[in-house]
Design a protein around this motif. Structure first.
Motif, short mmCIF file in Angstrom:
data_model
loop_
_atom_site.label_atom_id
_atom_site.label_comp_id
_atom_site.label_asym_id
_atom_site.label_seq_id
_atom_site.Cartn_x
_atom_site.Cartn_y
_atom_site.Cartn_z
N THR A 38 -6.37 -2.22 1.40
CA THR A 38 -7.12 -2.36 2.65
C THR A 38 -6.26 -3.06 3.70
O THR A 38 -6.19 -2.63 4.86
CB THR A 38 -8.42 -3.18 2.41
N HIS A 75 -3.36 -0.73 4.76
CA HIS A 75 -3.81 0.36 5.62
C HIS A 75 -3.78 -0.08 7.08
O HIS A 75 -3.34 0.66 7.97
CB HIS A 75 -5.23 0.78 5.21
N HIS A 116 -0.15 11.35 2.24
CA HIS A 116 -1.05 10.22 2.49
C HIS A 116 -1.39 9.55 1.16
O HIS A 116 -1.79 10.22 0.21
CB HIS A 116 -2.33 10.68 3.19
N VAL A 127 -3.13 6.16 1.04
CA VAL A 127 -4.35 5.36 1.14
C VAL A 127 -5.52 6.25 1.53
O VAL A 127 -5.44 7.02 2.50
CB VAL A 127 -4.17 4.22 2.15
N GLU A 157 -9.17 7.51 2.91
CA GLU A 157 -10.15 7.21 3.95
C GLU A 157 -11.56 7.22 3.37
O GLU A 157 -12.41 6.43 3.76
CB GLU A 157 -10.05 8.25 5.08
#
Length: 758
Positions: free
Chosen positions: A14, A17, A209, A211, A213
């Motif tokens: 988190t 990101h 990608h 991380v 969403e």
């Protein structure tokens, strides 16, 4: 991944990101990253080293001296950080200074920190950096902390790549390669010559990608990918090129077992829970699998882990939408396939007309893919270290699997020499193929029986291609080796019947299963569960079959039913004493009585034989001879037992010559002992497929050979040039007074008479 690891990784991801989405420059992002990781793991030190100009440079740190950033540099393999990068392995140490690779750097101020944990930052399967944490107190880090670090390292790999922190020199180290010729060494898995362009089996899936969403959306993507992958495996099984019930189908049963494994699915979902995308989660679990593979000594378990990696790559391609392997995209030119490892199912997807060879970074002699490649006639070279660092897609390659070498980007002179050799080899093979209908007979009129060794259903086609006199050895264990469970009786029966049908009126000798030792099976373990120090002389072959009597009963019944109405030839391996033969035959007799009671059709005749591999049996042949119809000398095992030399040991493999007087005198004594007994005697093994060795065997009285199909033509050619009386007289002289170099003496003699070329 444990719940604690999931929570720790999620907290870090988190924070990362937000860092990655910020407009900070790359250095500022790394400075923030080490703070985020350090705070989340309550770590006094967190450092990132990146590969720059061939060295691992300290790029960012929390806890070490800031003046050491961009100053402290370590070579690959130097210090703890360099060791992690070199081996792509994790280190977890309670006392860093006690490790033999520890390298103290005073400018960092690290002397007060005792514990250390580090994980590689991996890009395109190469370490491009190291992420490390340190504490003052002496302690090993918890698994939860290590797993969190490994997950974060994946995110750092994306950040580093997007920020262009790897320069051109690093790209070269990552495998971009040069244009200079290279000769690489490996391990011969399947012999043969091949030329073609390098084609990577799996064009690397680039994870864009890391991380997630939306965690739930990523989970659904994985569920759909699993469904699609399982459909592919089921479809491959129904379209197997080896036919229904063949070994290929049994290999795929192992794949199904992994494809439906709940533990694997759970670990991927846990990685998604930590905040990773579906692709990153699969890759994360796959990285852990690779690390575990490096610690596995059991070759069978390692092969099973390779099967799992094969499926993980398939799943990754599906979930990313990058579905094409080199097989699915089609081979446009003669190709040599490059892979870390290869599953047999994937090998079978390739166009045989274009696929000329296979080179593996890993691989073993007992792996599934080797069994299948041998049946397909494709040369395979394994254990080529650093392969991906030297070979680029499209590079021209010259593969000589027999000599365990591959030439990368060869010079024109090397290509010319290789092509000339290749042409000579093709001419020889064409000449030998033209001898298909020739009955091997010596110049003085003695008919020699030349049969082939086989182990797969597809091998039977070689009977017609070579014009061999039959199958002198059908290795029934292949069906066991490629199966996830003990093959059912009806499946065994179907295979044996197919083999007999294909052979027609030519004889087939079925050797009962030779498993155990180095050919371990997951469903058939020794009682103590321990590996054997000397598996070749351990719990294997007939010893296993007599202890696990049910196994031999099932095989006996399958063979008897398959041979209904025709002759059955059964051979027992690794017999050391006559009572072992008696017990094995008694099992067959019991099954025969059962079938007779059931009014089943029986074989019209049953001939029993043994393989002589254990020298002790030679001392009791007079006792055994009245009970057997034939005896086959297994020269591969016999040689290592006579010389106490493991032939799988590279240091010993070529030390003891098959033309040693010790071997030849031993075999001649066996022939003499059985003379007049009515027992047929032959030789089964690699020795009989070599021209000079075959000449020696003829000279000591061997008139039946069972060899690889590729050797039949050249041995037929040899037989036609030999005067049996002349070579026997020569052998008698050499064995009475052995020359200093038997091979040299025989070679000169054979060249002088035009039996072999100079």
């Amino acid at each position: 991944m444990t719940t604690g690891a999931v929570d720790a990784a999620r907290n870090i991801l988190t924070g990362l990101h937000e860092v990655m989405a910020s407009r900070q420059n790359a250095q500022a992002k790394l400075n923030t990253v080490v703070e985020v990781i350090g705070e989340s793991l309550h770590s006094e030190v967190c450092s990132i080293y990146l590969l720059r100009e061939g060295m691992l440079e300290l790029f960012a740190t929390r806890g070490l001296a800031q003046e050491a950033v961009h100053v402290t540099r370590l070579a690959i393999g130097e210090g703890l950080v360099g060791t992690i990068a070199e081996r792509s392995e994790t280190l977890n140490l309670a006392e860093a200074a006690a490790h033999p690779d520890f390298s103290y750097r005073p400018e960092t101020g690290e002397e007060k920190f005792h514990s250390f944990a580090g994980v590689p930052i991996v890009r395109r399967e190469r370490a491009v950096g190291v992420l490390g944490v340190q504490h003052v107190e002496r302690r090993r880090y918890e698994e939860v902390e290590i797993e969190a670090l490994q997950t974060v390292a994946m995110v750092l790999s994306e950040l580093i790549t997007n920020a262009d922190l790897i320069d051109e020199e690093d790209a070269r180290l990552l495998g971009a390669g040069s244009n200079a010729p290279e000769q690489l060494q490996g391990l011969t898995l399947v012999k043969g010559l091949a030329s073609g362009v390098a084609v990577y089996h799996q064009p690397r899936v680039q994870i864009e990608h890391v991380v997630a969403e939306d965690t739930e959306a990523e989970r659904q993507r994985v569920i759909l990918a699993f469904d699609k992958m399982r459909e592919q495996i089921d479809r491959m099984a129904s379209q197997a090129e080896f036919g229904v019930g063949g070994e290929h189908e049994e290999v795929l049963e192992t794949y199904r077992m992994f494809a439906y494994d709940e533990g694997w699915t759970r670990r991927i979902n846990e990685a998604i829970d930590s905040g990773l995308t579906a692709e990153a989660a699969i890759e994360r679990v796959q990285q852990r699998t690779r690390m575990r593979m490096r610690q596995i000594d059991d070759p069978l378990l390692a092969d099973r882990m390779h099967d799992l990696e094969d499926l993980a790559n398939r799943l990754l391609r599906i979930v990313s939408g990058q579905l094409g392997t080199a097989a699915s995209m089609g081979l446009r030119n003669d190709a040599i396939l490059i892979a870390r490892n290869l599953g047999p199912a994937e090998l079978l997807e390739y166009d045989r007309r274009r696929l000329k060879g296979v080179i593996l970074e890993e691989g073993s002699l007992t792996s599934h893919v080797v069994i299948v490649a041998r049946a397909m006639g494709i040369p395979v070279l394994g254990r080529v270290r650093g392969l991906r660092g030297y070979v680029r897609e499209g590079d021209p390659l010259l593969l000589d699997a027999g000599q365990a070498t591959v030439m990368v980007r060869p010079s024109p002179g090397v290509i010319e020499a290789f092509e000339a050799r290749f042409a000579r080899n093709r001419e020889k093979q064409a000449a030998y193929a033209a001898m298909r209908d020739v009955r091997p007979t010596t110049r003085d009129g003695k008919r020699i029986m030349v049969r082939i060794n086989a182990g797969l259903r597809d091998d039977i086609a070689n009977l017609n291609l070579t014009g061999a006199d039959g199958i002198g050895l059908f290795r029934t264990e292949f069906q066991f080796l490629v199966s996830a469970t003990l093959p059912a009786r009806d499946r065994q029966t179907r295979l044996y019947r197919d083999v007999l049908d294909a052979a027609g009126d030519k004889p087939v000798v079925f050797r009962t299963v030779d498993i155990g030792g180095d050919k371990t099976l997951p469903y058939l373990r020794h009682d103590d569960g321990q590996g054997e120090d000397n598996p070749a002389m351990g719990w294997r072959a007939l010893r296993v079959a007599l202890e696990r009597e049910g196994l031999l009963k099932v095989q006996a019944r399958a063979l008897l039913e398959a041979a209904a109405g025709r002759q059955l030839n059964v051979m027992f391996p690794l017999v050391a004493e006559p009572w072992e033969f008696d017990q094995a035959k008694a099992i067959f007799d019991g099954q025969l009585a059962f079938l007779r009671q059931q009014k089943k059709q029986l074989p019209e005749a049953i001939r029993y034989g043994v393989m002589l591999e254990v020298p002790a049996l030679a001392e009791q042949l007079d006792v055994l001879a009245p009970r057997i119809s034939f005896l086959s000398i297994g020269t591969n095992d016999l040689t290592q037992f006579l010389f106490a030399a493991d032939r799988s040991n590279p240091k010993l493999a070529e030390r003891y010559d098959w033309l040693s007087p010790a071997i030849l005198r031993f075999i001649r004594r066996v022939v003499t002992t059985l003379d007049g007994s009515g027992v047929e005697i032959g030789v089964c093994g690699e020795m009989g497929g070599r021209r000079l060795e075959a000449l020696a065997l003829l000279g000591i009285g061997i008139e039946k050979l069972s060899i690889t199909p590729a050797s039949v033509g050249r041995i037929k050619d040899l037989i036609g040039k030999v005067d049996l009386g002349e070579v026997k007289a020569a052998m008698d002289g050499w064995l009475a007074q052995p020359p200093l170099d038997m091979r040299a003496a025989m070679t000169a003699w054979a060249i002088e008479r035009g039996i072999i070329g100079d």
